[in-house]
Structures are given as structure tokens and as C-alpha cells.
Design a protein around this motif. Structure first.
Motif, PDB file in Angstrom:
ATOM      1  N   PRO A  58      75.181 -50.678  -2.326  1.00  0.00           N
ATOM      2  CA  PRO A  58      75.982 -49.514  -2.709  1.00  0.00           C
ATOM      3  C   PRO A  58      77.076 -49.260  -1.687  1.00  0.00           C
ATOM      4  CG  PRO A  58      73.708 -48.885  -2.201  1.00  0.00           C
ATOM      5  CD  PRO A  58      73.798 -50.352  -2.070  1.00  0.00           C
ATOM      6  N   GLU A  59      78.255 -48.880  -2.182  1.00  0.00           N
ATOM      7  CA  GLU A  59      79.390 -48.619  -1.301  1.00  0.00           C
ATOM      8  C   GLU A  59      79.600 -47.137  -1.033  1.00  0.00           C
ATOM      9  OE1 GLU A  59      82.794 -50.574  -2.920  1.00  0.00           O
ATOM     10  OE2 GLU A  59      81.907 -52.551  -2.722  1.00  0.00           O
ATOM     11  N   THR A  60      78.990 -46.277  -1.857  1.00  0.00           N
ATOM     12  CA  THR A  60      79.142 -44.837  -1.681  1.00  0.00           C
ATOM     13  C   THR A  60      77.792 -44.166  -1.752  1.00  0.00           C
ATOM     14  OG1 THR A  60      79.396 -44.363  -4.029  1.00  0.00           O
ATOM     15  CG2 THR A  60      81.412 -44.887  -2.811  1.00  0.00           C
ATOM     16  N   LEU A  61      77.739 -42.925  -1.318  1.00  0.00           N
ATOM     17  CA  LEU A  61      76.499 -42.143  -1.396  1.00  0.00           C
ATOM     18  C   LEU A  61      76.114 -41.889  -2.834  1.00  0.00           C
ATOM     19  CD1 LEU A  61      74.345 -40.729   0.247  1.00  0.00           C
ATOM     20  CD2 LEU A  61      75.793 -38.708   0.305  1.00  0.00           C
ATOM     21  N   VAL A  62      77.104 -41.704  -3.719  1.00  0.00           N
ATOM     22  CA  VAL A  62      76.840 -41.479  -5.140  1.00  0.00           C
ATOM     23  C   VAL A  62      76.149 -42.695  -5.746  1.00  0.00           C
ATOM     24  CG1 VAL A  62      77.899 -41.065  -7.383  1.00  0.00           C
ATOM     25  CG2 VAL A  62      78.733 -39.851  -5.382  1.00  0.00           C
ATOM     26  N   GLN A  63      76.644 -43.908  -5.430  1.00  0.00           N
ATOM     27  CA  GLN A  63      76.014 -45.128  -5.936  1.00  0.00           C
ATOM     28  C   GLN A  63      74.590 -45.254  -5.398  1.00  0.00           C
ATOM     29  OE1 GLN A  63      78.609 -48.274  -4.677  1.00  0.00           O
ATOM     30  NE2 GLN A  63      79.906 -48.110  -6.497  1.00  0.00           N
ATOM     31  N   ARG A  64      74.382 -44.861  -4.167  1.00  0.00           N
ATOM     32  CA  ARG A  64      73.073 -44.981  -3.526  1.00  0.00           C
ATOM     33  C   ARG A  64      72.061 -44.043  -4.165  1.00  0.00           C
ATOM     34  NH1 ARG A  64      68.688 -46.351  -2.277  1.00  0.00           N
ATOM     35  NH2 ARG A  64      67.769 -46.026  -0.251  1.00  0.00           N
ATOM     36  N   SER A  65      72.499 -42.831  -4.523  1.00  0.00           N
ATOM     37  CA  SER A  65      71.563 -41.827  -5.042  1.00  0.00           C
ATOM     38  C   SER A  65      71.315 -41.969  -6.540  1.00  0.00           C
ATOM     39  CB  SER A  65      72.075 -40.431  -4.727  1.00  0.00           C
ATOM     40  OG  SER A  65      73.339 -40.231  -5.300  1.00  0.00           O
TER      41      SER A  65
END
Length: 66
Positions: A58-65
Motif C-alpha cells: 500500500p502507498e497510502t494510509l487509505v489503501q492500508r486501512s
């Protein structure tokens, strides 16, 4: 010939001086370049990553969550 970017934490003046000196030494002493191996020095494209089973982190926190 390929020259990748040095680490951002390095001293840029010392690094590029070393690269320049290495190139000049090769010219002065007539070093032969090795044969090209045919591999692309750039990172693999998305379809190549999928083919080899390499997952994208994931490149962003949104993608990670999600």
C-alpha cells in the motif's frame, strides 16, 4: 551504461566526484565495457509483477486501512 541514483543520505559532492573519477579512469586506462545482459534496469511494470507473483505494498494510509 547505467548509473542509478545514489542514496539521498550521501554527500552529493563526494558521490559525484567519485563517479566522475571512475569514468575518467576508465577512459584513461581504456577499460572495456562488459556485454549487456539484456535485462532492463528499471523496476518491473505492473503486469510483470503480477506474472511473478509480486504484490504491491500500500502507498497510502487509505489503501492500508481498506
Amino acid at each position: 551504461m547505467s548509473c542509478g541514483c545514489p542514496d539521498p543520505a550521501c554527500n552529493p559532492y563526494l558521490t559525484f566526484a567519485a563517479l566522475l573519477q571512475a569514468g575518467l579512469e576508465g577512459i584513461e586506462k581504456g577499460y572495456e565495457l562488459p556485454e549487456a545482459n539484456g535485462e532492463e534496469p528499471l523496476p518491473p511494470l505492473a503486469e510483470e509483477r503480477r506474472r511473478y507473483g509480486i504484490e504491491q505494498l500500500p502507498e497510502t494510509l487509505v489503501q492500508r486501512s481498506s
